[in-house]
Every structure is written in C-alpha cells, then in structure tokens.
Design a protein around this motif. Sequence first.
Motif, mmCIF file in Angstrom:
data_model
loop_
_atom_site.group_PDB
_atom_site.id
_atom_site.type_symbol
_atom_site.label_atom_id
_atom_site.label_comp_id
_atom_site.label_asym_id
_atom_site.label_seq_id
_atom_site.Cartn_x
_atom_site.Cartn_y
_atom_site.Cartn_z
ATOM 1 N N TYR A 1 0.833 -1.187 0.023
ATOM 2 C CA TYR A 1 -0.131 0.052 -0.091
ATOM 3 C C TYR A 1 0.897 1.201 -0.034
ATOM 4 O O TYR A 1 0.508 2.224 -0.555
ATOM 5 C CB TYR A 1 -0.718 -0.120 1.194
ATOM 6 N N THR A 2 1.845 1.203 0.742
ATOM 7 C CA THR A 2 2.757 2.463 0.861
ATOM 8 C C THR A 2 3.639 2.561 -0.456
ATOM 9 O O THR A 2 3.608 3.884 -0.999
ATOM 10 C CB THR A 2 3.901 2.268 2.135
ATOM 11 N N VAL A 3 4.035 1.494 -1.202
ATOM 12 C CA VAL A 3 4.577 1.769 -2.433
ATOM 13 C C VAL A 3 3.717 2.305 -3.593
ATOM 14 O O VAL A 3 4.055 3.188 -4.087
ATOM 15 C CB VAL A 3 5.432 0.395 -2.728
ATOM 16 N N ILE B 1 1.405 6.648 -6.905
ATOM 17 C CA ILE B 1 0.251 7.147 -7.504
ATOM 18 C C ILE B 1 0.255 8.877 -6.975
ATOM 19 O O ILE B 1 0.023 9.766 -7.838
ATOM 20 C CB ILE B 1 -1.063 6.412 -6.897
ATOM 21 N N SER B 2 0.550 8.989 -5.621
ATOM 22 C CA SER B 2 0.639 10.421 -5.177
ATOM 23 C C SER B 2 1.542 11.192 -5.979
ATOM 24 O O SER B 2 1.180 12.254 -6.398
ATOM 25 C CB SER B 2 0.788 10.210 -3.708
ATOM 26 N N VAL C 1 -6.227 5.815 -3.278
ATOM 27 C CA VAL C 1 -6.710 6.639 -4.449
ATOM 28 C C VAL C 1 -7.376 7.995 -3.794
ATOM 29 O O VAL C 1 -7.153 9.151 -4.321
ATOM 30 C CB VAL C 1 -7.763 5.868 -5.324
ATOM 31 N N PRO C 2 -8.247 7.970 -2.796
ATOM 32 C CA PRO C 2 -9.077 9.134 -2.261
ATOM 33 C C PRO C 2 -8.127 10.214 -1.865
ATOM 34 O O PRO C 2 -8.491 11.369 -2.070
ATOM 35 C CB PRO C 2 -9.835 8.590 -1.100
ATOM 36 N N GLY C 3 -7.124 9.765 -1.268
ATOM 37 C CA GLY C 3 -6.330 10.916 -0.632
ATOM 38 C C GLY C 3 -5.072 11.236 -1.403
ATOM 39 O O GLY C 3 -3.657 11.138 -1.061
ATOM 40 N N ALA C 4 -4.797 10.809 -2.710
ATOM 41 C CA ALA C 4 -3.690 10.648 -3.654
ATOM 42 C C ALA C 4 -2.980 12.091 -3.690
ATOM 43 O O ALA C 4 -1.709 11.898 -3.741
ATOM 44 C CB ALA C 4 -4.192 10.117 -5.058
ATOM 45 N N ILE C 5 -3.749 13.005 -3.658
ATOM 46 C CA ILE C 5 -3.119 14.341 -3.804
ATOM 47 C C ILE C 5 -3.063 15.327 -2.547
ATOM 48 O O ILE C 5 -4.406 15.624 -2.232
ATOM 49 C CB ILE C 5 -3.392 15.265 -4.902
ATOM 50 N N LEU D 1 9.260 11.212 0.794
ATOM 51 C CA LEU D 1 9.227 11.057 2.423
ATOM 52 C C LEU D 1 7.654 11.497 2.998
ATOM 53 O O LEU D 1 7.045 10.528 3.565
ATOM 54 C CB LEU D 1 10.114 11.956 3.022
ATOM 55 N N PHE D 2 6.941 12.530 2.732
ATOM 56 C CA PHE D 2 5.981 12.791 3.084
ATOM 57 C C PHE D 2 4.793 11.965 2.916
ATOM 58 O O PHE D 2 4.150 11.388 3.689
ATOM 59 C CB PHE D 2 5.278 14.010 2.692
ATOM 60 N N TYR D 3 4.746 11.450 1.630
ATOM 61 C CA TYR D 3 3.575 10.534 1.199
ATOM 62 C C TYR D 3 3.908 9.000 1.828
ATOM 63 O O TYR D 3 2.946 8.480 2.166
ATOM 64 C CB TYR D 3 3.523 10.578 -0.256
ATOM 65 N N ALA D 4 4.921 8.539 1.672
ATOM 66 C CA ALA D 4 5.537 7.283 2.497
ATOM 67 C C ALA D 4 5.075 7.359 3.656
ATOM 68 O O ALA D 4 4.528 6.243 4.301
ATOM 69 C CB ALA D 4 6.825 7.016 1.969
#
Length: 289
Positions: free
Chosen positions: A79-81, A86-87, A144-148, A199-202
């Motif tokens: 899920y993290t990768v 995607i993000s 997907v919902p919080g991709a950005i 880093l933030f997204y991961a």
Amino acid sequence: MLESKSYKVFKVFNAIFLLLVVFITLYPFLNVVAQSFSSEAYINSGKVSIIPRGFNVETYKTISRDSMFWTNYKNTIIYTVVGTLISMFMTTIFAYALSKKRLMGRKFLTMFAVFTMFFSGGLIPNYVLINSLGFNNTMWALVVPGAISIYNMLIMKSFFENMPEELEEAAAIDGLNTYGILLRIILPLSKAVMATMVLFYAVGHWNSWFPAFLYLDKKELFPVTIYLRNMIAGATGGVSAGASADNLTQISANIKSVTMVLTILPILTIYPFVQRYFVTGIMLGSVKQ
C-alpha cells in the motif's frame, strides 16, 4: 583567526545546550524502546528509563509467530509503495501544470484546490462514494481518495515556479514537447523536492489506519497498523497469536511500546537516505524568489 576567550566559552555552552536538546528529543523514543524490551514488573512500577530492565522479548516473539502479522506487514509495504507512486505522479503533473502562467483558469484551479484543504464532503459522503465506486475491500480505497495532498502540491508548484524559464525555452527550441521537458529537464533538477514529497507521502501511507478501518473487512487485507491497533484494543491479542496464558500479562504491559517500535522502524531506516534532501526541498519549495 585566534578565538577570543568569550567565544570559546560560548562554544562550550552552545555544545552543552545542543546536547541537552538532543537528549530531550531522543528521550521519549529511547524510553519506548527500553519499555518494549523490559519485563512487566519493571514497566508497571515505572522503573524503566532509557535502559531495559528485566530484559524480555516475549511480546516480540508472540507477534512474530503470528503469520497474519507478516501478511499485514506485506500489505502495508504494498500500500505504501503503490500509494506513494500514485500520489507522486498525480501531484507532479498537477503542480507542474499550475506552475505555468499561460495555463487557462490557473487561478481558479489553484483556489479550487486550496478550498479542498479546508472543506470536505464529510465521512458519510466519502464512505458512500467509495462504496459506489466498488472500492470496498480493495487497495484502491486506501491509495486513491487521498492521492493528492494540496499542501505537498503547493510546495512542488512553488518549486517549479522558481526554476528558470530559459531552461524550458531552450529545451523547446531543441524540439522537446511538454512531456519531454518535464521528464528530461525539470524532474532531474527537482531531486530535492521530489525526495521530500516521497518521504511525506510514504510516512502518511505507512501510518494510515483509519481508511483501512472503514473500508476493509477482511483480515488478510489489513495493513499492519490495523493489526497492531487490534492488538492494543484486545480485538486479537495474545490468544490469536498463540501466546500462553502466562505470557498475556507481559504482552499487555508493553504491547504499546512494541507497537510503536515496529511501526516507526522502517521509516527510521529510510529517513537517513533522504534527510539531506529534506530541508533543501522544503525551503526551495516554500520560498518565493
């Protein structure tokens, strides 16, 4: 240059002060690690500081023997990768487009994006939307919902705006189209901000548990954060992990500490490799020149 006596005194006090700050910062983490390896009697009596007392790894053994823990851990990595990829893709193309002054409706799109930082549809409409899309019990409900992240997008947008326009003009003269300029010119020069955003997204995807709590019903799909949450809440506990009754007291005593150590360990492993980009990426992407 010869250093004055007062400057030497300043350096000594400055070093002592910084060491004190480092100790104060690290103490909570060291205390958690020490408790995760301490016995139940010392933990309950409050005698554990930064050194384990009554060394005990029973909780680690109990969790590691449960195959569901490793399944959920693998899920979290996936899920993290996938979520980070995607993000990063969606944030990069959105930020790059908004960084161009020639884009029609640029101000409206920026204001629309900022609006979503402060207002959302709410929990129930989001659940209805995810359910209507058929995302329940799938990975897509989590990534997907919080991709950005609009905050991350604005930092990246500011970074792209600070890059010299002459670079893109020269690349366009050489025959590159918009996608070629982005892939071959802009992104190679944006390693600092890209590493920061990764880093933030991961970290966000790794620590996320509430979307999985809402949208996933099957245990084999849970991320490790849900598994560890259930351990703390007693939904699974030592019995499902195969612990004996004699070990349940020990497990309940330091399960929170073990949970925190297991959750943050991968992030602590990755962070040193991107730390040198971190401050640079934030500063370059947040200061308008």
